[in-house]
Design a protein around this motif. Structure first.
Motif, PDB file in Angstrom:
ATOM      1  N   ALA A  18       0.827  -1.204   0.000  1.00 44.49           N
ATOM      2  CA  ALA A  18       0.000   0.000   0.000  1.00 44.49           C
ATOM      3  C   ALA A  18       0.858   1.249   0.000  1.00 44.49           C
ATOM      4  CB  ALA A  18      -0.929  -0.003   1.215  1.00 44.49           C
ATOM      5  N   ALA A  19       1.960   1.225   0.785  1.00 45.36           N
ATOM      6  CA  ALA A  19       2.838   2.390   0.825  1.00 45.36           C
ATOM      7  C   ALA A  19       3.468   2.641  -0.541  1.00 45.36           C
ATOM      8  CB  ALA A  19       3.933   2.186   1.879  1.00 45.36           C
ATOM      9  N   ALA A  20       3.858   1.553  -1.210  1.00 43.63           N
ATOM     10  CA  ALA A  20       4.475   1.699  -2.518  1.00 43.63           C
ATOM     11  C   ALA A  20       3.509   2.284  -3.541  1.00 43.63           C
ATOM     12  CB  ALA A  20       4.980   0.343  -3.019  1.00 43.63           C
ATOM     13  N   LEU A  21       2.231   1.998  -3.356  1.00 38.71           N
ATOM     14  CA  LEU A  21       1.221   2.501  -4.271  1.00 38.71           C
ATOM     15  C   LEU A  21       0.704   3.877  -3.881  1.00 38.71           C
ATOM     16  CD1 LEU A  21      -0.830  -0.788  -4.729  1.00 38.71           C
ATOM     17  CD2 LEU A  21       0.639   0.298  -6.431  1.00 38.71           C
ATOM     18  N   GLY A  22       1.216   4.400  -2.756  1.00 33.32           N
ATOM     19  CA  GLY A  22       0.764   5.721  -2.308  1.00 33.32           C
ATOM     20  C   GLY A  22      -0.637   5.669  -1.746  1.00 33.32           C
ATOM     21  N   GLY A  23      -1.072   4.495  -1.344  1.00 37.43           N
ATOM     22  CA  GLY A  23      -2.423   4.359  -0.835  1.00 37.43           C
ATOM     23  C   GLY A  23      -2.436   4.265   0.666  1.00 37.43           C
ATOM     24  N   ALA A  24      -3.442   3.602   1.198  1.00 32.74           N
ATOM     25  CA  ALA A  24      -3.575   3.477   2.640  1.00 32.74           C
ATOM     26  C   ALA A  24      -3.520   2.018   3.020  1.00 32.74           C
ATOM     27  CB  ALA A  24      -4.907   4.066   3.108  1.00 32.74           C
ATOM     28  N   SER A  25      -3.130   1.776   4.230  1.00 36.82           N
ATOM     29  CA  SER A  25      -3.133   0.414   4.742  1.00 36.82           C
ATOM     30  C   SER A  25      -3.767   0.437   6.116  1.00 36.82           C
ATOM     31  CB  SER A  25      -1.706  -0.128   4.832  1.00 36.82           C
ATOM     32  OG  SER A  25      -1.693  -1.423   5.368  1.00 36.82           O
ATOM     33  N   LEU A  26      -4.686  -0.463   6.352  1.00 40.96           N
ATOM     34  CA  LEU A  26      -5.337  -0.553   7.649  1.00 40.96           C
ATOM     35  C   LEU A  26      -4.805  -1.772   8.360  1.00 40.96           C
ATOM     36  CD1 LEU A  26      -7.453   0.282   9.722  1.00 40.96           C
ATOM     37  CD2 LEU A  26      -9.125  -1.057   8.471  1.00 40.96           C
ATOM     38  N   VAL A  27      -4.146  -1.549   9.487  1.00 45.00           N
ATOM     39  CA  VAL A  27      -3.620  -2.655  10.258  1.00 45.00           C
ATOM     40  C   VAL A  27      -4.100  -2.526  11.679  1.00 45.00           C
ATOM     41  CG1 VAL A  27      -1.582  -2.996   8.836  1.00 45.00           C
ATOM     42  CG2 VAL A  27      -1.496  -1.354  10.686  1.00 45.00           C
ATOM     43  N   SER A  28      -4.117  -3.619  12.397  1.00 44.89           N
ATOM     44  CA  SER A  28      -4.655  -3.603  13.744  1.00 44.89           C
ATOM     45  C   SER A  28      -3.735  -4.331  14.700  1.00 44.89           C
ATOM     46  CB  SER A  28      -6.032  -4.278  13.769  1.00 44.89           C
ATOM     47  OG  SER A  28      -6.419  -4.569  15.089  1.00 44.89           O
ATOM     48  N   ALA A  29      -3.695  -3.852  15.923  1.00 45.15           N
ATOM     49  CA  ALA A  29      -2.865  -4.495  16.926  1.00 45.15           C
ATOM     50  C   ALA A  29      -3.380  -5.877  17.281  1.00 45.15           C
ATOM     51  CB  ALA A  29      -2.798  -3.634  18.181  1.00 45.15           C
ATOM     52  N   CYS A  30      -4.579  -6.189  16.941  1.00 43.87           N
ATOM     53  CA  CYS A  30      -5.129  -7.513  17.245  1.00 43.87           C
ATOM     54  C   CYS A  30      -5.724  -8.156  16.006  1.00 43.87           C
ATOM     55  CB  CYS A  30      -6.182  -7.424  18.353  1.00 43.87           C
ATOM     56  SG  CYS A  30      -5.498  -6.915  19.939  1.00 43.87           S
ATOM     57  N   SER A  39     -16.756  -4.575  19.743  1.00 43.51           N
ATOM     58  CA  SER A  39     -17.660  -3.569  19.198  1.00 43.51           C
ATOM     59  C   SER A  39     -16.834  -2.388  18.739  1.00 43.51           C
ATOM     60  CB  SER A  39     -18.658  -3.124  20.266  1.00 43.51           C
ATOM     61  OG  SER A  39     -18.004  -2.365  21.261  1.00 43.51           O
ATOM     62  N   SER A  40     -17.450  -1.487  17.984  1.00 39.85           N
ATOM     63  CA  SER A  40     -16.709  -0.337  17.471  1.00 39.85           C
ATOM     64  C   SER A  40     -16.198   0.545  18.600  1.00 39.85           C
ATOM     65  CB  SER A  40     -17.598   0.480  16.534  1.00 39.85           C
ATOM     66  OG  SER A  40     -18.755   0.935  17.218  1.00 39.85           O
ATOM     67  N   SER A  41     -16.875   0.553  19.731  1.00 44.51           N
ATOM     68  CA  SER A  41     -16.431   1.378  20.849  1.00 44.51           C
ATOM     69  C   SER A  41     -15.183   0.806  21.520  1.00 44.51           C
ATOM     70  CB  SER A  41     -17.547   1.525  21.884  1.00 44.51           C
ATOM     71  OG  SER A  41     -17.859   0.272  22.455  1.00 44.51           O
ATOM     72  N   ASP A  42     -14.897  -0.469  21.247  1.00 44.56           N
ATOM     73  CA  ASP A  42     -13.700  -1.087  21.817  1.00 44.56           C
ATOM     74  C   ASP A  42     -12.451  -0.749  21.010  1.00 44.56           C
ATOM     75  OD1 ASP A  42     -15.237  -2.370  23.752  1.00 44.56           O
ATOM     76  OD2 ASP A  42     -15.591  -4.105  22.463  1.00 44.56           O
ATOM     77  N   VAL A  43     -12.633  -0.276  19.804  1.00 45.78           N
ATOM     78  CA  VAL A  43     -11.516  -0.041  18.894  1.00 45.78           C
ATOM     79  C   VAL A  43     -11.242   1.454  18.752  1.00 45.78           C
ATOM     80  CG1 VAL A  43     -10.663  -0.348  16.540  1.00 45.78           C
ATOM     81  CG2 VAL A  43     -12.028  -2.147  17.616  1.00 45.78           C
ATOM     82  N   LEU A  44      -9.995   1.820  18.922  1.00 46.40           N
ATOM     83  CA  LEU A  44      -9.567   3.204  18.759  1.00 46.40           C
ATOM     84  C   LEU A  44      -8.690   3.275  17.521  1.00 46.40           C
ATOM     85  CD1 LEU A  44      -8.728   3.915  22.493  1.00 46.40           C
ATOM     86  CD2 LEU A  44     -10.674   4.828  21.208  1.00 46.40           C
ATOM     87  N   GLU A  72       2.811  -4.807  17.968  1.00 45.16           N
ATOM     88  CA  GLU A  72       3.288  -5.847  18.873  1.00 45.16           C
ATOM     89  C   GLU A  72       3.143  -5.415  20.331  1.00 45.16           C
ATOM     90  OE1 GLU A  72       7.255  -6.409  17.476  1.00 45.16           O
ATOM     91  OE2 GLU A  72       6.645  -7.739  15.826  1.00 45.16           O
ATOM     92  N   ALA A  73       3.499  -4.164  20.608  1.00 44.59           N
ATOM     93  CA  ALA A  73       3.417  -3.675  21.984  1.00 44.59           C
ATOM     94  C   ALA A  73       1.979  -3.623  22.485  1.00 44.59           C
ATOM     95  CB  ALA A  73       4.070  -2.295  22.088  1.00 44.59           C
ATOM     96  N   MET A  74       1.038  -3.390  21.575  1.00 48.54           N
ATOM     97  CA  MET A  74      -0.370  -3.229  21.934  1.00 48.54           C
ATOM     98  C   MET A  74      -1.223  -4.461  21.607  1.00 48.54           C
ATOM     99  SD  MET A  74      -0.954  -0.181  23.300  1.00 48.54           S
ATOM    100  CE  MET A  74       0.470  -0.669  24.295  1.00 48.54           C
ATOM    101  N   ARG A  75      -0.587  -5.587  21.359  1.00 49.72           N
ATOM    102  CA  ARG A  75      -1.339  -6.759  20.896  1.00 49.72           C
ATOM    103  C   ARG A  75      -2.362  -7.251  21.922  1.00 49.72           C
ATOM    104  NH1 ARG A  75       3.858  -8.362  21.952  1.00 49.72           N
ATOM    105  NH2 ARG A  75       4.176  -9.957  23.544  1.00 49.72           N
ATOM    106  N   GLY A  82     -12.251   2.850  31.407  1.00 54.12           N
ATOM    107  CA  GLY A  82     -12.849   1.764  32.186  1.00 54.12           C
ATOM    108  C   GLY A  82     -13.106   0.485  31.424  1.00 54.12           C
ATOM    109  N   LYS A  83     -12.598   0.360  30.191  1.00 53.10           N
ATOM    110  CA  LYS A  83     -12.798  -0.882  29.448  1.00 53.10           C
ATOM    111  C   LYS A  83     -11.594  -1.175  28.566  1.00 53.10           C
ATOM    112  CE  LYS A  83     -15.919  -0.749  26.177  1.00 53.10           C
ATOM    113  NZ  LYS A  83     -17.179  -0.495  25.423  1.00 53.10           N
ATOM    114  N   LYS A  84     -11.507  -2.404  28.118  1.00 53.88           N
ATOM    115  CA  LYS A  84     -10.394  -2.838  27.283  1.00 53.88           C
ATOM    116  C   LYS A  84     -10.546  -2.265  25.869  1.00 53.88           C
ATOM    117  CE  LYS A  84      -6.679  -5.488  27.505  1.00 53.88           C
ATOM    118  NZ  LYS A  84      -6.850  -6.909  27.834  1.00 53.88           N
ATOM    119  N   ARG A  85      -9.460  -1.734  25.340  1.00 53.28           N
ATOM    120  CA  ARG A  85      -9.474  -1.137  24.013  1.00 53.28           C
ATOM    121  C   ARG A  85      -8.411  -1.784  23.128  1.00 53.28           C
ATOM    122  NH1 ARG A  85     -13.865   2.770  24.326  1.00 53.28           N
ATOM    123  NH2 ARG A  85     -13.904   3.344  26.544  1.00 53.28           N
ATOM    124  N   ARG A  86      -8.675  -1.718  21.838  1.00 53.12           N
ATOM    125  CA  ARG A  86      -7.715  -2.175  20.851  1.00 53.12           C
ATOM    126  C   ARG A  86      -7.393  -1.023  19.902  1.00 53.12           C
ATOM    127  NH1 ARG A  86     -11.190  -6.400  21.902  1.00 53.12           N
ATOM    128  NH2 ARG A  86     -10.205  -8.394  22.407  1.00 53.12           N
TER     129      ARG A  86
END
Length: 431
Positions: A18-30, A39-44, A72-75, A82-86
């Motif tokens: 994606a970087a090579a194409l100048g686009g976007a990449s969506l990655v997640s710690a989990c 739920s969407s409220s669990d994800v930042l 890796e640090a946030m896996r 007050g709740k677990k977030r990803r």
């Protein structure tokens, strides 16, 4: 955490493609939302904007590695409100273009629905990114841009700052504290300083800020003129510098322009006794491109493996981070490595401190009031020249022939930051 997403594709490959194409990449710690039951409220979501391609691409060499380290640090997630977030990270490439920076920031806000945006590397990135965040009420922190260029270049009001946008880096006073002590150690017949300052936001901050400081300290700036970036012939500037008999040199061009200038300067007989450059020669790739002409060019270093700082996420030291980068990529550390890492440290800390990390106003307030000891040192956003600016203190380093890699940095003056040890003597750039 697996390095493979649910559809079997390697996450790192996706990011690089994606970087090579100048686009976007969506990655997640989990690994994303699929199958996590979150739920969407669990994800930042954190949007990250930088010049991964184009003439400023050297600033983004460590981006993929840093995103991976943060994953890796946030896996295991973290607790906020007050709740677990990803964490999810959405990466965008400006292609070294301010208009593109504006465009991709709007995409992050309107399409990707991010909760916070971080950005790095020169006002061409930081200013348009911050402007969009300020206009849309999105918490934002950026770095690697002189604070004057970021603040005044965006119409900041003295003592007031901005509501949603913050910055950590340094400014003209810190450049002076870095460069002037090295100049003072040179035995030169006059105090004329050749200054290659183009006509852009960055260089104009130096012209208007560092220039008067130079005069107050007894130096005479010899301004080569406000040329347009992308120039190919610096004969006029070189002639002016030679006529002034300047033995000191400073500059703030884009890296390709400096490469052209420095080669022409050697060919035309301009050999200043000491070159202290800004915005260029910050990364090993630039030293390699100049070859022998890189020897003993000095510049400002705000992060190196010698800096005694650690990660707030997993305790990794600056040295360990640099070594991990080399082991993972086969490449030499760059000082942007520490800065980009700290963008995410600060973002995550703001989420943790907020009662509701989805409340943009509260998160922005946490950014403006933050005090943090992190990979980039002790940052205090409440005591800067204006609210929401945290000041770093660079040291002077010179490029020397390396052992493991072709070129390495030796810290030669720590007048601006005694935390960082000196590793060698200051040498003339041209004896």
């Amino acid at each position: 955490m697996s390095d493979t997403s649910s559809d079997g594709l390697n996450r790192r490959s996706l990011l690089r493609a994606a970087a090579a194409l100048g686009g976007a990449s969506l990655v997640s710690a989990c690994g994303g939302l699929k199958g996590t039951g979150a739920s969407s409220s669990d994800v930042l979501r954190i949007g990250y904007v930088s010049p991964q391609t184009g003439p400023l691409a050297g600033f983004a060499t460590a981006d993929n590695f840093v995103v991976k380290r943060i994953q890796e640090a946030m896996r295991d997630g973290f607790t906020a409100g007050g709740k677990k977030r990803r964490i999810e990270i959405v990466v965008k490439d400006t292609q070294s273009n301010p208009n593109r920076a504006t465009e991709v920031t709007r995409q992050l806000i309107n399409s990707d629905k991010v909760d916070l945006i971080v950005g790095s590397s020169t006002p061409d990135t930081t200013n348009p990114v911050a402007d969009q965040c300020e206009a849309n009420g999105i918490p934002n922190v950026t770095t690697i841009a002189p604070w004057e260029a970021w603040f005044h270049g965006r119409g900041g009001k003295a003592g007031q700052g901005f509501t949603y946008t913050t910055l950590f880096f340094f400014g003209m006073r810190e450049f002076a504290e870095c460069f002037f002590p090295m100049w003072q150690r040179m035995d030169v017949p006059n105090k004329n300083v050749a200054a290659l300052w183009p006509n852009d936001t960055d260089a104009n901050a130096f012209r208007q800020g560092l220039g008067p400081m130079m005069k107050k300290a007894g130096y005479t700036p010899v301004d080569g003129g406000a040329y347009q970036g992308g120039a190919t012939d610096f004969t006029a500037q070189i002639a002016k510098f030679k006529e002034s008999e300047a033995d000191l040199f400073t500059c703030t061009p884009i890296p390709p322009d400096f490469q052209t200038f420095w080669k022409q300067a050697r060919q035309q007989g301009f050999k200043p006794k000491l070159a202290t450059v800004a915005k260029v020669m910050l990364f090993p790739s630039e030293a390699e491109a100049l070859g022998e002409l890189a020897a003993d060019i000095a510049t400002d270093f705000w992060w190196t493996p010698a800096h005694p700082y650690k990660s707030t996420l997993d305790g990794t030291s600056a040295r360990q981070l640099a070594d991990a980068f080399a082991a993972d990529t086969g490449k030499q550390w760059t000082q942007a490595l520490g800065s980009v890492y700290s963008l995410f440290e600060i973002a995550i800390q703001a989420f943790k401190e907020a009662g509701d990390p989805k409340d943009r106003d509260e998160v922005a307030s946490r950014l403006r009031s933050m005090k943090i000891s992190c990979m980039s040192g002790n940052l205090d956003f409440t005591t800067g020249p204006h609210p929401g600016i945290a000041i770093q203190h660079p040291v002077g380093g010179q490029w020397r022939k390396g052992e493991r890699f072709p070129w390495d940095v030796v810290i030669v003056d720590n007048s601006g930051n005694k935390d960082v040890p000196v590793g060698g003597d200051l040498r003339p750039t041209n004896a």
